[in-house]
Design a protein around this motif. Structure first.
Motif, PDB file in Angstrom:
ATOM      1  N   GLY A 119       1.639  -5.335  21.290  1.00 18.78           N
ATOM      2  CA  GLY A 119       0.862  -4.194  20.813  1.00 18.78           C
ATOM      3  C   GLY A 119       1.742  -3.068  20.305  1.00 18.78           C
ATOM      4  N   VAL A 120       2.836  -2.782  21.006  1.00 17.16           N
ATOM      5  CA  VAL A 120       3.740  -1.721  20.573  1.00 17.16           C
ATOM      6  C   VAL A 120       4.406  -2.095  19.251  1.00 17.16           C
ATOM      7  N   THR A 121       4.730  -3.365  19.080  1.00 17.06           N
ATOM      8  CA  THR A 121       5.353  -3.802  17.833  1.00 17.06           C
ATOM      9  C   THR A 121       4.411  -3.612  16.650  1.00 17.06           C
ATOM     10  N   LEU A 122       3.154  -4.022  16.814  1.00 19.20           N
ATOM     11  CA  LEU A 122       2.188  -3.816  15.741  1.00 19.20           C
ATOM     12  C   LEU A 122       1.951  -2.331  15.491  1.00 19.20           C
ATOM     13  N   GLY A 123       1.847  -1.548  16.560  1.00 16.37           N
ATOM     14  CA  GLY A 123       1.640  -0.118  16.387  1.00 16.37           C
ATOM     15  C   GLY A 123       2.808   0.556  15.698  1.00 16.37           C
ATOM     16  N   LEU A 124       4.029   0.183  16.073  1.00 19.52           N
ATOM     17  CA  LEU A 124       5.205   0.778  15.439  1.00 19.52           C
ATOM     18  C   LEU A 124       5.311   0.354  13.983  1.00 19.52           C
ATOM     19  N   THR A 125       5.020  -0.909  13.692  1.00 17.76           N
ATOM     20  CA  THR A 125       5.051  -1.366  12.307  1.00 17.76           C
ATOM     21  C   THR A 125       4.027  -0.624  11.460  1.00 17.76           C
ATOM     22  N   GLY A 126       2.810  -0.489  11.983  1.00 14.97           N
ATOM     23  CA  GLY A 126       1.785   0.209  11.225  1.00 14.97           C
ATOM     24  C   GLY A 126       2.045   1.694  11.113  1.00 14.97           C
ATOM     25  N   GLY A 127       2.503   2.337  12.189  1.00 13.49           N
ATOM     26  CA  GLY A 127       2.755   3.776  12.149  1.00 13.49           C
ATOM     27  C   GLY A 127       3.878   4.135  11.196  1.00 13.49           C
ATOM     28  N   LEU A 128       5.008   3.436  11.288  1.00 14.08           N
ATOM     29  CA  LEU A 128       6.111   3.709  10.371  1.00 14.08           C
ATOM     30  C   LEU A 128       5.751   3.313   8.942  1.00 14.08           C
ATOM     31  N   GLY A 129       4.966   2.244   8.797  1.00 20.41           N
ATOM     32  CA  GLY A 129       4.533   1.861   7.459  1.00 20.41           C
ATOM     33  C   GLY A 129       3.644   2.904   6.815  1.00 20.41           C
ATOM     34  N   ALA A 130       2.745   3.511   7.603  1.00 19.35           N
ATOM     35  CA  ALA A 130       1.898   4.580   7.066  1.00 19.35           C
ATOM     36  C   ALA A 130       2.730   5.793   6.671  1.00 19.35           C
ATOM     37  N   LEU A 131       3.710   6.149   7.503  1.00 22.64           N
ATOM     38  CA  LEU A 131       4.568   7.296   7.194  1.00 22.64           C
ATOM     39  C   LEU A 131       5.387   7.027   5.936  1.00 22.64           C
ATOM     40  N   ALA A 132       5.950   5.831   5.818  1.00 26.30           N
ATOM     41  CA  ALA A 132       6.752   5.503   4.637  1.00 26.30           C
ATOM     42  C   ALA A 132       5.891   5.412   3.386  1.00 26.30           C
ATOM     43  N   SER A 133       4.681   4.876   3.501  1.00 25.45           N
ATOM     44  CA  SER A 133       3.792   4.788   2.340  1.00 25.45           C
ATOM     45  C   SER A 133       3.382   6.170   1.849  1.00 25.45           C
ATOM     46  N   ALA A 134       3.110   7.079   2.771  1.00 26.63           N
ATOM     47  CA  ALA A 134       2.758   8.439   2.368  1.00 26.63           C
ATOM     48  C   ALA A 134       3.932   9.119   1.679  1.00 26.63           C
ATOM     49  N   ALA A 135       5.149   8.899   2.172  1.00 28.10           N
ATOM     50  CA  ALA A 135       6.327   9.468   1.519  1.00 28.10           C
ATOM     51  C   ALA A 135       6.526   8.884   0.131  1.00 28.10           C
ATOM     52  N   GLY A 136       6.260   7.586  -0.040  1.00 26.66           N
ATOM     53  CA  GLY A 136       6.373   6.986  -1.364  1.00 26.66           C
ATOM     54  C   GLY A 136       5.349   7.523  -2.346  1.00 26.66           C
ATOM     55  N   ALA A 137       4.118   7.763  -1.882  1.00 24.69           N
ATOM     56  CA  ALA A 137       3.092   8.339  -2.762  1.00 24.69           C
ATOM     57  C   ALA A 137       3.463   9.735  -3.217  1.00 24.69           C
ATOM     58  N   LEU A 138       4.202  10.460  -2.395  1.00 22.56           N
ATOM     59  CA  LEU A 138       4.585  11.828  -2.732  1.00 22.56           C
ATOM     60  C   LEU A 138       5.620  11.867  -3.848  1.00 22.56           C
ATOM     61  N   ASP A 139       6.267  10.749  -4.120  1.00 24.89           N
ATOM     62  CA  ASP A 139       7.343  10.704  -5.121  1.00 24.89           C
ATOM     63  C   ASP A 139       6.874  10.086  -6.434  1.00 24.89           C
ATOM     64  N   GLU A 140       5.572   9.921  -6.642  1.00 26.61           N
ATOM     65  CA  GLU A 140       5.052   9.312  -7.859  1.00 26.61           C
ATOM     66  C   GLU A 140       4.323  10.345  -8.710  1.00 26.61           C
ATOM     67  N   ARG A 141       4.271  10.061 -10.014  1.00 28.80           N
ATOM     68  CA  ARG A 141       3.580  10.944 -10.955  1.00 28.80           C
ATOM     69  C   ARG A 141       2.450  10.227 -11.687  1.00 28.80           C
ATOM     70  N   ARG A 142       2.310   8.945 -11.491  1.00 27.59           N
ATOM     71  CA  ARG A 142       1.250   8.186 -12.130  1.00 27.59           C
ATOM     72  C   ARG A 142       0.238   7.760 -11.084  1.00 27.59           C
ATOM     73  N   LEU A 143      -1.037   7.711 -11.498  1.00 28.07           N
ATOM     74  CA  LEU A 143      -2.106   7.479 -10.530  1.00 28.07           C
ATOM     75  C   LEU A 143      -2.093   6.057  -9.989  1.00 28.07           C
ATOM     76  N   ARG A 144      -1.765   5.070 -10.826  1.00 27.33           N
ATOM     77  CA  ARG A 144      -1.799   3.692 -10.343  1.00 27.33           C
ATOM     78  C   ARG A 144      -0.744   3.421  -9.265  1.00 27.33           C
ATOM     79  N   PRO A 145       0.516   3.836  -9.427  1.00 31.03           N
ATOM     80  CA  PRO A 145       1.449   3.703  -8.298  1.00 31.03           C
ATOM     81  C   PRO A 145       1.035   4.508  -7.073  1.00 31.03           C
ATOM     82  N   ILE A 146       0.447   5.677  -7.279  1.00 28.62           N
ATOM     83  CA  ILE A 146      -0.024   6.469  -6.129  1.00 28.62           C
ATOM     84  C   ILE A 146      -1.100   5.705  -5.376  1.00 28.62           C
ATOM     85  N   LEU A 147      -1.992   5.048  -6.107  1.00 29.78           N
ATOM     86  CA  LEU A 147      -3.039   4.268  -5.450  1.00 29.78           C
ATOM     87  C   LEU A 147      -2.441   3.102  -4.661  1.00 29.78           C
ATOM     88  N   ASN A 148      -1.409   2.455  -5.194  1.00 28.15           N
ATOM     89  CA  ASN A 148      -0.768   1.372  -4.455  1.00 28.15           C
ATOM     90  C   ASN A 148      -0.189   1.872  -3.135  1.00 28.15           C
TER      91      ASN A 148
END
Length: 585
Positions: free
Chosen positions: A279-308
């Motif tokens: 459970g901790v492994t899945l939670g850590l994978t999902g939590g860090l993945g959400a944080l990294a995905s949000a950081a990646g969206a912040l560095d985009e200027r086009r809507l389609r990459p932001i949606l990804n």
């Protein structure tokens, strides 16, 4: 004791389930027949009409799914084939949760196909393969949803989703300029193979009602991440950033999440209680993945990459919810999955409408957008952030409640990721509200229909979540006070939103001659957090490591050139030194 998701022998009383099986067969037959017609009439009929026909067929399949009754709790799957211990089984009827996911999948798929058909010029021919492959991808995802979780049919359904999704991208021309190997196909087929191996290895343990060995469990979880394009395998979504936004939503907002993440949630629910480390492994994978995905969206200027990146954020939260203790975590994950399936269609329609009217999905360059695109982006943002009064609020609420009860540290990661994603989604909203450089024109009716359908469903479920929660097992944790407060907060959010939409923007599109260029705070923060996004999409890190290895190999050639590539001289010198040392001793 047998596991709930395993393939068991057929029960003797199957005669009463024949109508149900016929309805399911009719659903799949309808989807496949329409796909075959789209292939056959590709050069004859206009692509726009083929798209409308495919959309109508998917909506008809969703209507047929409404007629399929829910499966009984104690009803066993029907085993069709069992060669060498590999069990191919099917449910006579889908369960309550599976039917809701199937309805959202088909309904969202029909809306995505409708938006894609509306964006196609009436005289265009030869692109009917896009709708054919997209319909096959929906059929593959539906097969995964209504199939027992540990059946060997699952890897086959995943292969269909991966191949048909890439076929749709290739038919649309999005991959024409890509010279690299198709990463989406490699990741999807690798996920299917990993799932097949995991099911074969873990089969005896699952039948006996025991937890499988951790390598088999890790292989299944990694397979789900690969097919869904979730962190740390978000690079599988790169090719969809070049395709039309509704097509990208159909692949990685509907088909792949419904198949992969739905399987992950069902497998967690079917297994005995998960060990804390899992459970901790899945939670850590999902939590860090959400944080990294949000950081990646912040560095985009086009809507389609932001949606990804945004859909990757939502998928990561579902993975984290799977790591929480069942049934609360599974119910929260299913609610988040339902929000992703419906919200992706709305957000994709915003990008599609903007590109149709301005020719680009770069919100920093277009200068304004039609009001319907702004409304669609605002609704998609509310769903992604889990704000009332839409359905996304309830999934996020139940997820945070389950996290505070079982893994409190996960709530902190989720809130930090939500703050970054808020900044990433507010910047495009401000760009869409800026003064338009081009005179507004009336768009086709296909621009507003997907937004109206999906938006009304999200609003209705958000105001009255009992409409969906009655189908979930167990008591629905719906507090009337919270339900009333969410409606009030939603109204308070709607009032300033309407005022902002009607107010004249004070932003000027032209810059004074003596004004220096400045970097906005979201842009600077996105560039600063770029290394954090590598946790979700490690391709730049892998490319950098490859360049370092190449540089090291170049430097290694220098000492080798001293011997003029005669490596035996090095051996002779070593032998002489050895003899001299022996003689000196």
């Amino acid at each position: 004791m047998a596991c709930k998701g395993c393939a068991l022998p057929a029960s003797p009383g199957r005669q009463g389930q024949k109508p149900v099986c016929m309805l399911l067969t009719l659903v799949f037959s309808l989807l496949l027949v329409v796909a075959a017609l789209a292939f056959g009439l590709n050069r004859v009929a206009p692509t726009r009409r083929l798209g409308f026909a495919a959309s109508a067929a998917v909506f008809a399949a969703a209507a047929l799914m409404l007629l399929v009754p829910a499966r009984a709790v104690d009803q066993a799957p029907v085993e069709a084939l069992a060669p060498g211990g590999a069990r191919f089984s099917f449910w006579p009827a889908p369960g309550a949760v599976e039917r809701i996911v199937a309805l959202a999948l088909l309904g969202g798929g029909g809306m995505a196909l409708l938006g894609l058909a509306g964006a196609t010029p009436p005289s265009v021919r030869g692109f009917g393969g896009v709708f054919a492959w997209a319909t096959i991808a929906l059929a593959g995802a539906l097969l995964s949803v209504v199939t027992p979780v540990f059946s060997m049919v699952q890897p086959l359904a995943w292969s269909v989703v991966a191949l048909a999704g890439y076929g749709a991208l290739r038919a649309s021309g999005a991959t024409a300029q890509i010279e690299a190997p198709p990463l989406m196909v490699a990741t999807g087929l690798g996920a299917s193979l990993a799932l097949m191996v995991s099911l074969l290895v873990a089969g005896p343990d699952l039948i006996a009602g025991r937890l499988p060995a951790w390598p088999a469990a890790a292989g299944g979880a990694l397979a789900a991440l690969g097919l869904a394009g979730c962190a740390p395998l978000l690079s599988a979504r790169d090719e969809t950033a070049l395709a039309p936004a509704p097509l990208g939503a159909l692949i990685f907002g509907l088909a792949a999440p419904a198949a992969a993440l739905g399987w992950l949630l069902q497998s967690v629910a079917a297994l005995p209680s998960l060990p804390p480390a899992w459970g901790v492994t899945l939670g850590l994978t999902g939590g860090l993945g959400a944080l990294a995905s949000a950081a990646g969206a912040l560095d985009e200027r086009r809507l389609r990459p932001i949606l990804n990146w945004t859909w990757g954020f939502q998928a990561a939260l579902i993975v984290a919810a799977a790591g929480l203790a069942a049934p609360r975590g599974v119910e929260a994950g299913a609610s988040l999955l339902l929000g992703l399936l419906l919200g992706s269609v709305v957000a994709a329609s915003a990008a599609a409408i903007l590109e149709q009217h301005t020719g680009s999905d770069d919100y920093t360059a277009v200068g304004g957008a039609p009001r319907v695109a702004t409304a669609a982006w605002a609704i998609g943002m509310l769903v992604s952030l889990g704000l009332p009064p839409l359905w996304g609020f309830w999934g996020r609420l139940w997820f945070l409640q389950a996290a505070q009860e079982h893994q409190p540290w996960l709530a902190a990661l989720t809130l930090a990721a939500s703050v970054l994603l808020t900044l990433a989604l507010l910047a495009p909203l401000a760009g869409l509200l800026s003064p338009a450089r081009f005179p507004p024109r009336r768009g086709p009716w296909t621009d507003t229909v997907p937004l109206a359908l999906a938006g009304s469903v999200l609003l209705g479920l958000g105001v009255a979540p009992q409409l969906v929660r009655v189908f979930w097992p167990g008591e629905a944790p719906i507090v009337p006070v919270i339900q009333g407060a969410s409606i009030v907060v939603g109204m308070l959010l709607a009032v300033p939103g309407l005022l902002m939409a009607r107010a004249a923007s004070g932003r000027s599109l032209e810059r004074d001659s003596d004004e220096e260029l400045v970097s906005l705070a979201p842009e600077g923060l996105g560039a600063a957090l770029r290394p954090l996004s590598w946790l979700a999409r490690p391709m730049p890190l892998l490319q950098g490591s490859w360049m370092v290895l190449q540089r090291a190999s170049e430097l290694l050639r220098v000492p080798l050139r001293l011997f003029e590539q005669r490596y035996y001289l090095l051996g002779v010198l070593a032998a002489l030194l050895t003899i001299m040392l022996l003689m000196a001793r």
